[in-house]
Scaffold this motif. Structure first.
Motif, short mmCIF file in Angstrom:
data_model
loop_
_atom_site.label_atom_id
_atom_site.label_comp_id
_atom_site.label_asym_id
_atom_site.label_seq_id
_atom_site.Cartn_x
_atom_site.Cartn_y
_atom_site.Cartn_z
N ALA A 239 46.07 26.02 31.60
CA ALA A 239 44.87 26.50 32.29
C ALA A 239 44.58 27.91 31.81
N THR A 240 43.30 28.27 31.78
CA THR A 240 42.87 29.57 31.27
C THR A 240 41.91 30.21 32.25
N LEU A 241 42.12 31.47 32.55
CA LEU A 241 41.17 32.24 33.35
C LEU A 241 40.06 32.72 32.43
N VAL A 242 38.84 32.26 32.68
CA VAL A 242 37.70 32.65 31.86
C VAL A 242 37.14 33.99 32.32
N ARG A 243 37.02 34.15 33.64
CA ARG A 243 36.42 35.38 34.16
C ARG A 243 36.72 35.51 35.65
N TYR A 244 36.98 36.73 36.10
CA TYR A 244 37.16 37.02 37.51
C TYR A 244 36.27 38.20 37.89
N GLY A 245 35.73 38.16 39.11
CA GLY A 245 34.92 39.27 39.59
C GLY A 245 34.72 39.15 41.09
N ASN A 246 33.85 39.98 41.63
CA ASN A 246 33.55 39.91 43.05
C ASN A 246 32.14 40.37 43.31
N SER A 247 31.69 40.17 44.53
CA SER A 247 30.30 40.50 44.89
C SER A 247 30.01 41.99 44.73
N GLY A 248 31.04 42.82 44.83
CA GLY A 248 30.83 44.25 44.65
C GLY A 248 30.40 44.62 43.25
N ASP A 249 30.68 43.77 42.27
CA ASP A 249 30.21 44.02 40.91
C ASP A 249 28.69 44.03 40.85
N VAL A 250 28.07 43.31 41.80
CA VAL A 250 26.61 43.22 41.85
C VAL A 250 26.03 44.24 42.82
N THR A 251 26.63 44.31 44.01
CA THR A 251 26.06 45.16 45.07
C THR A 251 26.50 46.61 44.98
N GLY A 252 27.65 46.86 44.33
CA GLY A 252 28.22 48.20 44.29
C GLY A 252 29.07 48.54 45.50
N ASP A 253 29.05 47.68 46.52
CA ASP A 253 29.84 47.89 47.74
C ASP A 253 31.17 47.17 47.59
N ARG A 254 32.25 47.92 47.46
CA ARG A 254 33.56 47.32 47.25
C ARG A 254 34.44 47.35 48.50
N ARG A 255 33.82 47.68 49.63
CA ARG A 255 34.59 47.72 50.88
C ARG A 255 34.87 46.32 51.41
N GLU A 256 33.88 45.44 51.32
CA GLU A 256 34.03 44.04 51.74
C GLU A 256 33.36 43.16 50.70
N VAL A 257 34.17 42.41 49.97
CA VAL A 257 33.64 41.61 48.88
C VAL A 257 34.05 40.15 49.05
N VAL A 258 33.43 39.31 48.24
CA VAL A 258 33.89 37.94 48.05
C VAL A 258 34.31 37.81 46.59
N GLY A 259 35.50 37.24 46.37
CA GLY A 259 36.01 37.09 45.01
C GLY A 259 35.54 35.79 44.37
N TYR A 260 35.40 35.81 43.06
CA TYR A 260 34.97 34.64 42.30
C TYR A 260 35.82 34.50 41.05
N ALA A 261 36.25 33.29 40.78
CA ALA A 261 37.06 33.04 39.58
C ALA A 261 36.55 31.80 38.87
N GLY A 262 36.58 31.85 37.56
CA GLY A 262 36.24 30.70 36.73
C GLY A 262 37.42 30.36 35.84
N LEU A 263 37.90 29.12 35.93
CA LEU A 263 39.07 28.70 35.16
C LEU A 263 38.81 27.34 34.51
N VAL A 264 39.50 27.11 33.40
CA VAL A 264 39.41 25.85 32.67
C VAL A 264 40.80 25.26 32.56
N VAL A 265 40.92 23.96 32.80
CA VAL A 265 42.17 23.22 32.67
C VAL A 265 42.02 22.23 31.53
N GLU A 266 42.96 22.29 30.57
CA GLU A 266 42.89 21.42 29.39
C GLU A 266 44.17 20.59 29.29
#
Length: 266
Positions: A239-266
């Motif tokens: 499995a490979t992690l393609v990208r990880y981030g959170n809502s703060g990457d968009v809003t700039g508010d890092r106090r309360e975020v939602v995390g997002y991960a994209g992975l591929v399984v081969e």
């Protein structure tokens, strides 16, 4: 029966041209490889669309895709297969692979046909425009999952894998999941990486355990456990992690975020 969009115009653009342009911008050009499964986030495209696009851009989208999503609404059966004829988005209509759906329900102990679980659930719907954009002729199987014991989830994945193996076609499994909800970016990343490490280890039971023990609010842990179990039975090697981030990457508010991960399984 055709499942009409429930969150078009909210989670993603509700008009065809705008949606097509949005998805095109979110899916970078790249080499597509054949995969058994992916984990893709399901928030509004402004927040998690770039991560979903990065995942789907690097895999081949075959003629049939099985989408596994969590049941946020609490409606319907605990492991509900959509029984209708098609799903619709502003990009068009994707037919249900009725024969594969039928064989999965017949062969998998937990699965049952049920429309109610899918009626307003966004976690499966938001994946579809990406898939339609990359393969307009695809057919889907849509499965909405509530909580169950880890042994039941592993068993479901293994039973699904046997059906897919017997089918013989290339079929992609999409597990729809966001990661930690409403914690600081630092805490979210720490918790999410503990869960991601289990996915990278191809360990569905380990993922379930870590999420439970560390209180990780990964809403799609159930579909991800099922997807990993199925991929393992189908011979997954990595499995490979393609990208990880959170809502703060968009809003700039890092106090309360939602995390997002994209992975591929081969």
């Amino acid at each position: 029966m055709v499942r009409k969009p429930a969150v078009a115009g909210q989670f993603y653009p509700g008009e065809e041209q705008s949606l097509r342009e949005t998805v095109a911008a979110l899916v970078p050009e790249g080499e597509q490889r054949h995969a058994l499964g992916v984990v893709s986030p399901h928030a509004g495209y402004v927040y998690s669309g770039a991560i979903a696009g990065a995942v789907f851009s690097c895999v081949h989208v075959p003629e049939t895709v099985v989408i596994l999503g969590p049941n946020h609404q609490g409606a319907g059966h605990q492991a509900a297969v959509y029984p209708g004829r098609a799903w619709e988005t502003p990009l068009g209509r994707s037919e249900i692979d009725a024969e594969l759906s039928r064989r999965l329900v017949q062969s998998c102990d937990l699965l049952q046909e049920d429309e109610a679980a899918h009626r307003f659930e966004h976690s499966l719907e938001v994946q579809l425009p990406f898939l339609q954009y990359l393969n307009p002729s695809l057919r889907i199987v849509s499965i909405c999952l509530s909580h169950a014991r880890p042994d039941e989830l592993v068993g479901l994945g293994e039973q699904m894998a046997e059906v897919l193996r017997e089918d013989g076609r290339e079929i992609l499994l999409v597990a729809s999941s966001d990661m930690t909800h409403y914690e600081s970016a630092q805490d979210a990343q720490r918790k999410d990486m503990a869960a991601i490490d289990q996915i990278l280890a191809l360990d569905p039971v380990g993922l379930y355990r870590v999420v439970a023990e560390q209180g990780i609010t990964m809403c799609g842990v159930v579909p991800t456990v099922v997807m990993l179990s199925a991929c393992n039975r189908l011979g997954a090697k990595k499995a490979t992690l393609v990208r990880y981030g959170n809502s703060g990457d968009v809003t700039g508010d890092r106090r309360e975020v939602v995390g997002y991960a994209g992975l591929v399984v081969e």
